[in-house]
Structure formats: C-alpha cells, structure tokens
Design a protein around this motif. Structure first.
Motif, PDB file in Angstrom:
ATOM      1  N   ALA A  66     -42.262  15.807  58.214  1.00 38.35           N
ATOM      2  CA  ALA A  66     -40.810  15.789  58.005  1.00 38.35           C
ATOM      3  C   ALA A  66     -40.084  16.565  59.103  1.00 38.35           C
ATOM      4  CB  ALA A  66     -40.472  16.359  56.636  1.00 38.35           C
ATOM      5  N   LEU A  67     -40.609  17.740  59.456  1.00 37.99           N
ATOM      6  CA  LEU A  67     -39.961  18.536  60.503  1.00 37.99           C
ATOM      7  C   LEU A  67     -39.962  17.788  61.830  1.00 37.99           C
ATOM      8  CD1 LEU A  67     -41.376  22.102  59.713  1.00 37.99           C
ATOM      9  CD2 LEU A  67     -39.189  21.107  58.993  1.00 37.99           C
ATOM     10  N   SER A  68     -41.065  17.129  62.139  1.00 38.91           N
ATOM     11  CA  SER A  68     -41.144  16.350  63.384  1.00 38.91           C
ATOM     12  C   SER A  68     -40.167  15.186  63.376  1.00 38.91           C
ATOM     13  CB  SER A  68     -42.566  15.828  63.584  1.00 38.91           C
ATOM     14  OG  SER A  68     -43.464  16.883  63.762  1.00 38.91           O
ATOM     15  N   ARG A  69     -40.000  14.549  62.230  1.00 36.56           N
ATOM     16  CA  ARG A  69     -39.075  13.411  62.122  1.00 36.56           C
ATOM     17  C   ARG A  69     -37.615  13.841  62.181  1.00 36.56           C
ATOM     18  NH1 ARG A  69     -40.966  11.533  56.881  1.00 36.56           N
ATOM     19  NH2 ARG A  69     -38.917  10.590  56.762  1.00 36.56           N
ATOM     20  N   MET A  70     -37.343  15.104  61.890  1.00 34.10           N
ATOM     21  CA  MET A  70     -35.969  15.605  61.931  1.00 34.10           C
ATOM     22  C   MET A  70     -35.430  15.694  63.355  1.00 34.10           C
ATOM     23  SD  MET A  70     -36.227  18.720  59.214  1.00 34.10           S
ATOM     24  CE  MET A  70     -34.516  19.156  59.248  1.00 34.10           C
ATOM     25  N   ILE A  71     -36.271  16.059  64.285  1.00 38.61           N
ATOM     26  CA  ILE A  71     -35.827  16.381  65.639  1.00 38.61           C
ATOM     27  C   ILE A  71     -35.052  15.243  66.295  1.00 38.61           C
ATOM     28  CG2 ILE A  71     -36.612  16.930  67.981  1.00 38.61           C
ATOM     29  CD1 ILE A  71     -38.673  18.766  66.640  1.00 38.61           C
ATOM     30  N   PRO A  72     -35.581  14.019  66.364  1.00 40.61           N
ATOM     31  CA  PRO A  72     -34.802  12.978  67.056  1.00 40.61           C
ATOM     32  C   PRO A  72     -33.465  12.665  66.371  1.00 40.61           C
ATOM     33  CG  PRO A  72     -36.823  12.047  66.136  1.00 40.61           C
ATOM     34  CD  PRO A  72     -36.885  13.524  65.932  1.00 40.61           C
ATOM     35  N   ILE A  73     -33.411  12.840  65.079  1.00 36.62           N
ATOM     36  CA  ILE A  73     -32.154  12.608  64.353  1.00 36.62           C
ATOM     37  C   ILE A  73     -31.161  13.703  64.678  1.00 36.62           C
ATOM     38  CG2 ILE A  73     -31.083  12.385  62.073  1.00 36.62           C
ATOM     39  CD1 ILE A  73     -33.855  11.234  61.151  1.00 36.62           C
ATOM     40  N   LEU A  74     -31.601  14.954  64.599  1.00 31.95           N
ATOM     41  CA  LEU A  74     -30.701  16.076  64.870  1.00 31.95           C
ATOM     42  C   LEU A  74     -30.244  16.107  66.325  1.00 31.95           C
ATOM     43  CD1 LEU A  74     -32.442  18.900  62.801  1.00 31.95           C
ATOM     44  CD2 LEU A  74     -30.375  17.599  62.205  1.00 31.95           C
ATOM     45  N   GLU A  75     -31.081  15.667  67.229  1.00 28.94           N
ATOM     46  CA  GLU A  75     -30.695  15.678  68.644  1.00 28.94           C
ATOM     47  C   GLU A  75     -29.592  14.680  68.958  1.00 28.94           C
ATOM     48  OE1 GLU A  75     -34.485  15.266  70.627  1.00 28.94           O
ATOM     49  OE2 GLU A  75     -34.645  17.444  70.901  1.00 28.94           O
ATOM     50  N   THR A  76     -29.359  13.710  68.099  1.00 32.33           N
ATOM     51  CA  THR A  76     -28.293  12.733  68.346  1.00 32.33           C
ATOM     52  C   THR A  76     -26.945  13.194  67.809  1.00 32.33           C
ATOM     53  OG1 THR A  76     -28.653  11.521  66.272  1.00 32.33           O
ATOM     54  CG2 THR A  76     -29.951  10.837  68.204  1.00 32.33           C
ATOM     55  N   LEU A  77     -26.930  14.288  67.076  1.00 31.35           N
ATOM     56  CA  LEU A  77     -25.670  14.731  66.454  1.00 31.35           C
ATOM     57  C   LEU A  77     -24.853  15.602  67.403  1.00 31.35           C
ATOM     58  CD1 LEU A  77     -26.997  15.593  62.901  1.00 31.35           C
ATOM     59  CD2 LEU A  77     -25.951  13.477  63.691  1.00 31.35           C
TER      60      LEU A  77
ATOM     61  N   TRP B  77     -30.720  12.147  55.729  1.00 28.12           N
ATOM     62  CA  TRP B  77     -31.000  11.332  54.550  1.00 28.12           C
ATOM     63  C   TRP B  77     -30.906   9.837  54.876  1.00 28.12           C
ATOM     64  CZ3 TRP B  77     -33.598  10.931  50.473  1.00 28.12           C
ATOM     65  CH2 TRP B  77     -33.307   9.991  49.488  1.00 28.12           C
ATOM     66  N   GLN B  78     -29.827   9.450  55.546  1.00 28.34           N
ATOM     67  CA  GLN B  78     -29.614   8.026  55.827  1.00 28.34           C
ATOM     68  C   GLN B  78     -30.619   7.459  56.818  1.00 28.34           C
ATOM     69  OE1 GLN B  78     -25.471   8.101  57.056  1.00 28.34           O
ATOM     70  NE2 GLN B  78     -24.801   7.424  55.032  1.00 28.34           N
ATOM     71  N   ARG B  79     -30.935   8.207  57.845  1.00 25.59           N
ATOM     72  CA  ARG B  79     -31.794   7.677  58.915  1.00 25.59           C
ATOM     73  C   ARG B  79     -33.256   8.067  58.797  1.00 25.59           C
ATOM     74  NH1 ARG B  79     -28.498   8.709  64.375  1.00 25.59           N
ATOM     75  NH2 ARG B  79     -28.074  10.688  63.409  1.00 25.59           N
ATOM     76  N   GLY B  80     -33.536   9.121  58.036  1.00 27.11           N
ATOM     77  CA  GLY B  80     -34.914   9.583  57.957  1.00 27.11           C
ATOM     78  C   GLY B  80     -35.478   9.718  56.553  1.00 27.11           C
ATOM     79  N   GLY B  81     -34.621   9.525  55.541  1.00 31.39           N
ATOM     80  CA  GLY B  81     -35.080   9.725  54.173  1.00 31.39           C
ATOM     81  C   GLY B  81     -35.484  11.167  53.908  1.00 31.39           C
ATOM     82  N   LEU B  82     -34.836  12.097  54.611  1.00 30.63           N
ATOM     83  CA  LEU B  82     -35.177  13.520  54.526  1.00 30.63           C
ATOM     84  C   LEU B  82     -34.053  14.271  53.821  1.00 30.63           C
ATOM     85  CD1 LEU B  82     -36.362  13.772  58.212  1.00 30.63           C
ATOM     86  CD2 LEU B  82     -37.840  13.837  56.194  1.00 30.63           C
ATOM     87  N   LYS B  83     -34.400  15.029  52.801  1.00 30.21           N
ATOM     88  CA  LYS B  83     -33.413  15.784  52.043  1.00 30.21           C
ATOM     89  C   LYS B  83     -33.382  17.233  52.493  1.00 30.21           C
ATOM     90  CE  LYS B  83     -33.866  13.150  47.795  1.00 30.21           C
ATOM     91  NZ  LYS B  83     -34.161  13.268  46.361  1.00 30.21           N
ATOM     92  N   VAL B  84     -32.218  17.684  52.896  1.00 29.64           N
ATOM     93  CA  VAL B  84     -31.946  19.086  53.210  1.00 29.64           C
ATOM     94  C   VAL B  84     -30.619  19.430  52.547  1.00 29.64           C
ATOM     95  CG1 VAL B  84     -33.212  18.976  55.402  1.00 29.64           C
ATOM     96  CG2 VAL B  84     -30.739  18.611  55.382  1.00 29.64           C
ATOM     97  N   LEU B  85     -30.290  20.687  52.543  1.00 28.22           N
ATOM     98  CA  LEU B  85     -29.047  21.114  51.918  1.00 28.22           C
ATOM     99  C   LEU B  85     -28.096  21.690  52.960  1.00 28.22           C
ATOM    100  CD1 LEU B  85     -27.778  21.342  49.088  1.00 28.22           C
ATOM    101  CD2 LEU B  85     -28.682  23.650  48.992  1.00 28.22           C
TER     102      LEU B  85
END
Length: 124
Positions: free
Chosen positions: A113-124, A72-80
């Motif tokens: 959205a799915l493509s934009r998630m990957i670089p964010i999730l890979e940093t966690l 949400w903070q870095r990508g404006g993407l909402k998941v639960l």
C-alpha cells in the motif's frame, strides 16, 4: 459499591493473561519492521519521519482531503485527512496539509500500500 467481586479462578486467569508480555514484544517488533519498510519506501518524501512509537504515519501532502480522495479513487487506499483530527484556530486547521496512514495490516500488505501511494501522491 466499587464493583462486583471476581471469583478467584477468574482473577487467577486474568493475572496470568495480563502478565504475558510476549505478544507485546512481538507487536513492537512488527511495528518496528513496518516503520523500517516505510522509511525505505518514502525516504524523505512527503515530510516522512520515523515516529518514536505508535502505528500511524503523518505525511505532508499539502492538502490532506484531496490526497485522501485521490488515494481512494485511484488506488483503493484508505487514509484519513489530518484536518479531520484537528481543530481550526484563527481560520487555519493545522492538520490540513497532512494525511494519517495506519500501519495496521500485515507487513506485506502495508508495504504494498505504501509503495502504491507514491505515484498517486506525486501527481498532486
């Protein structure tokens, strides 16, 4: 009294509407295509697996709440966060490691959205 009696024209219209399966087939094809896109985008990352049906993906991100916040903070993407949909047992919440991703927007928006998630999730 089980319910109000429907006028015959209303029952005929309802019968016609409930008998139309064209939209069901179209919707199934659309979700199949979105899942195809997700499989291509995620591959075997984040525990991705192709669900047998439905319109949610469950991704193993180790900490669903932290991942949801970062997306949400870095990508404006909402998941639960998965923990919000499960109940702790013996002090452990089985959904803690997961996020639930809804494939509910149009195909192009979902793929983006799915493509934009990957670089964010890979940093966690």
């Amino acid at each position: 009294h089980g319910g109000a009696v429907q006028p015959l024209p209303v029952m005929a219209a309802a019968t016609a509407l409930w008998s139309d399966e064209t939209h069901v087939a179209e919707n199934r094809a659309l979700y199949r295509a979105k899942n195809d896109d997700a499989a291509h985008i995620f591959g075997n990352r984040f525990g991705f697996y192709r669900p047998a049906g439905g319109f949610f993906l469950w991704l193993d991100v180790k900490d669903g709440e932290a991942a949801a916040k970062a997306l949400w903070q870095r990508g404006g993407l909402k998941v639960l966060p998965g923990a919000y949909l499960s109940r702790a047992q013996n002090g452990q919440n089985p959904g803690h490691a997961y996020i639930r991703v809804a494939l509910v927007h149009d195909r192009a928006k979902v793929a983006d959205a799915l493509s934009r998630m990957i670089p964010i999730l890979e940093t966690l």
